[in-house]
Design an enzyme around this catalytic site. Structure first.
Site, PDB file in Angstrom:
ATOM      1  CG  ASP A   1      -2.584   6.976   3.666  1.00 49.38           C
ATOM      2  OD1 ASP A   1      -3.381   6.039   3.540  1.00 49.38           O
ATOM      3  OD2 ASP A   1      -1.569   6.931   4.394  1.00 49.38           O
TER       4      ASP A   1
ATOM      5  CG  ASP B   1     -10.918  19.277   8.428  1.00 51.04           C
ATOM      6  OD1 ASP B   1     -10.657  18.472   7.509  1.00 51.04           O
ATOM      7  OD2 ASP B   1     -12.028  19.836   8.554  1.00 51.04           O
TER       8      ASP B   1
ATOM      9  CE1 TYR C   1      -3.641   2.566   0.547  1.00 45.84           C
ATOM     10  CE2 TYR C   1      -2.292   3.348   2.364  1.00 45.84           C
ATOM     11  CZ  TYR C   1      -3.355   3.522   1.499  1.00 45.84           C
ATOM     12  OH  TYR C   1      -4.119   4.657   1.584  1.00 45.84           O
ATOM     13  CD  GLN C   2       2.076   2.792   4.368  1.00 50.58           C
ATOM     14  OE1 GLN C   2       1.923   3.963   4.016  1.00 50.58           O
ATOM     15  NE2 GLN C   2       1.509   2.271   5.434  1.00 50.58           N
TER      16      GLN C   2
ATOM     17  CD  GLU D   1      -3.501  11.381  10.797  1.00 55.71           C
ATOM     18  OE1 GLU D   1      -3.255  10.711   9.774  1.00 55.71           O
ATOM     19  OE2 GLU D   1      -4.545  11.267  11.464  1.00 55.71           O
TER      20      GLU D   1
ATOM     21  CE1 TYR E   1      -5.359  -1.909   4.523  1.00 56.09           C
ATOM     22  CE2 TYR E   1      -4.833  -1.099   2.341  1.00 56.09           C
ATOM     23  CZ  TYR E   1      -4.702  -1.012   3.717  1.00 56.09           C
ATOM     24  OH  TYR E   1      -3.922  -0.034   4.261  1.00 56.09           O
TER      25      TYR E   1
END
Lengths: 322, 322
Positions: free
Chosen positions: A187, A168, A92-93, A137, A256
């Site tokens: 992400d 946010d 994923y990363q 984040e 996942y």
């Protein structure tokens, strides 16, 4: 990695026998197992055997759980949904970072939305052309927990090019000057509850505005086995919003839902971007082979292969994929 | 699809609450769920919600279960291991058939080992050059059950080119004259217990002998996320046995362990075979678009993409993959 508020924790149903218990969960009083399912993924569940709970806590946004599994290494779950395991996080990363960054000649400024575990930062760091890596984040507890339990991911924060913004992302992007970034990487968590904003048109419009001409977006985009309608909607919005090209790519991530995850790749007006063939190959980055560890999953052939869609997906996404 | 005797049913642990119960199982008395795990896949399990049990029985070789799931259509499980679901069977059946058959110019004679559900036959039938399709399946109850519950797969048996041989494939191949087949497709169960023979050198030697010069083998070859050592062993044996080329390919099948399945592709001495680029593309087969239904997963881009390996797999399999 979830980055948006999850004040109404609707999207989970977790049990680790004796440790955690939520409604709609499968309970197993004998074996120590994390069963996870969620409304994005009805009728099925995946289970990982738990060796030891390492951390559990609650931030303003979500429940955070870290455990040692018997065969996937350490695992991070947010609101009962597995976000990463040490065994398969590489897929994923590496894909979400290198699919966009290897598609443009010389990325200098990059924004990560979410990604508090640091894994995407770690991957961006391999690119020597990059000068600024902003990350927005919302949940600083996720960052702290990952720094303690996932040093191979949170090492990403050690790069001096990284600038952390806790807050946010929708708000952050609204205040970003036009044409700031070469690449934006989203992400995000599943679009249920407040994260719904991240699949709506205004959010994509702020990203398009924040990108330089010829800049690119890579957005987490669910499973083509499970979420066709959602992907169709996102592709449709992106084709309205991004004046360059829009493509769907996918890869294998065993933990996942349905064992895959997809990405939407978009480029703005400006120099054309051919996502299907990496112009800035990872094999030429000195960071790909040195540093903390080698690239484990991504390479240029995997990049090209990620855009090959099954026939059913070609047909279903055809109105949106050029 | 299991094709070998499973007289010692070691490789399963299944529960459907109220219907089936095996040792080592997770039991769920409230929800109706099939949890499946197996020793090929320690520390994790996948679960499918059961709407209705349609069939359960025991052949000389294995327990057979058919149920309607809530989101994957009808499901076939043998000894508690899911063999196919209506939702994702297309990926496995189409890839295991077309990867070999689209790699050679004009396949005429094909042998299927296992495959009693008929799905691989259905896919082979799309190839108009094919004149004979032999299938050697040990368990005729599997064939009968699939004819009743999976007509979209067992339709493969209706092709007049199909010749069914109910029996042990090892024995069948021992008695096959040299140079009989253009392609052999091994649609086998996991190599635990008696099916162990199917990953040993003598079995591959009988296949190499049964193939014409320039003939090809496609063999089910597990998950590169989970079974590196097994794949290394099989590749090593194949490189000793097959004088042409040997390659590993993989694809996404959500209901298989880790969400992927691999294939080993081998060619014998004779005209060289370039598996990486289909010389006999499915798009030119009239059966690909007509007949009972369209190809749902496979296409020429997916064929090429299947040979792109993650970096970790390249490194681990490098001594065996040219």
């Amino acid at each position: 990695m979830a980055s948006m508020p999850e004040s109404e924790a609707k999207c989970h149903a977790t049990v680790v026998s004796g440790w955690l218990s939520e409604s709609n969960s499968y309970s197993d009083k004998v074996n120590k197992v994390l069963y996870y399912n969620n409304p994005m993924w009805p009728g099925e569940a995946h289970s990982l055997k738990v060796e030891k709970i390492l951390y559990q806590g609650k931030s303003d946004y979500q429940e955070i759980l870290v455990f040692e599994s018997s065969t996937y290494g350490k695992v991070l779950a947010l609101d009962g949904i597995v976000q990463l395991t040490e065994k398969d996080e590489c897929a994923y990363q590496e894909m979400i970072a290198h699919l966009p960054l290897c598609s443009i000649p010389s990325p200098k400024t990059v924004l990560v939305v979410g990604g508090g575990d640091g894994g995407v930062l770690r991957e961006i760091s391999r690119h020597s052309s990059v000068e600024i890596i902003d990350i927005c984040e919302i949940d600083d507890l996720v960052i702290d927990v990952c720094k303690k339990f996932f040093p191979d991911l949170s090492v990403g924060f050690d790069d001096p090019r990284v600038r952390l913004h806790v807050g946010d992302a929708v708000e952050f992007l609204r205040n970003t000057p036009e044409g700031t970034y070469d690449a934006v990487i989203v992400d995000s968590s599943d679009p249920i509850g407040p994260a719904q904003e991240l699949v709506e048109k205004p959010f994509f419009e702020t990203i398009a505005k924040a990108l330089k001409p010829g800049g690119v977006l890579c957005n987490q985009a669910e499973s083509l086995w499970l979420h066709t309608h959602l992907i169709q909607d996102m592709l449709s919005i992106c084709r309205q919003t991004f004046k360059g090209s829009v493509h769907y790519a996918w890869t294998s991530v065993p933990t996942y839902p349905s064992g895959v995850i997809g990405f939407i790749l978009c480029s703005t007006d400006g120099p054309p971007v051919n996502f299907l063939s990496p112009i800035n190959p990872i094999e030429k980055q000195k960071g790909a082979h040195g540093g903390r560890r080698e690239v484990r999953f991504y390479n240029s052939e995997i990049h090209r292969a990620a855009f090959a869609l099954p026939s059913f997906a070609k047909r279903e996404l055809t109105s949106s994929v050029p």
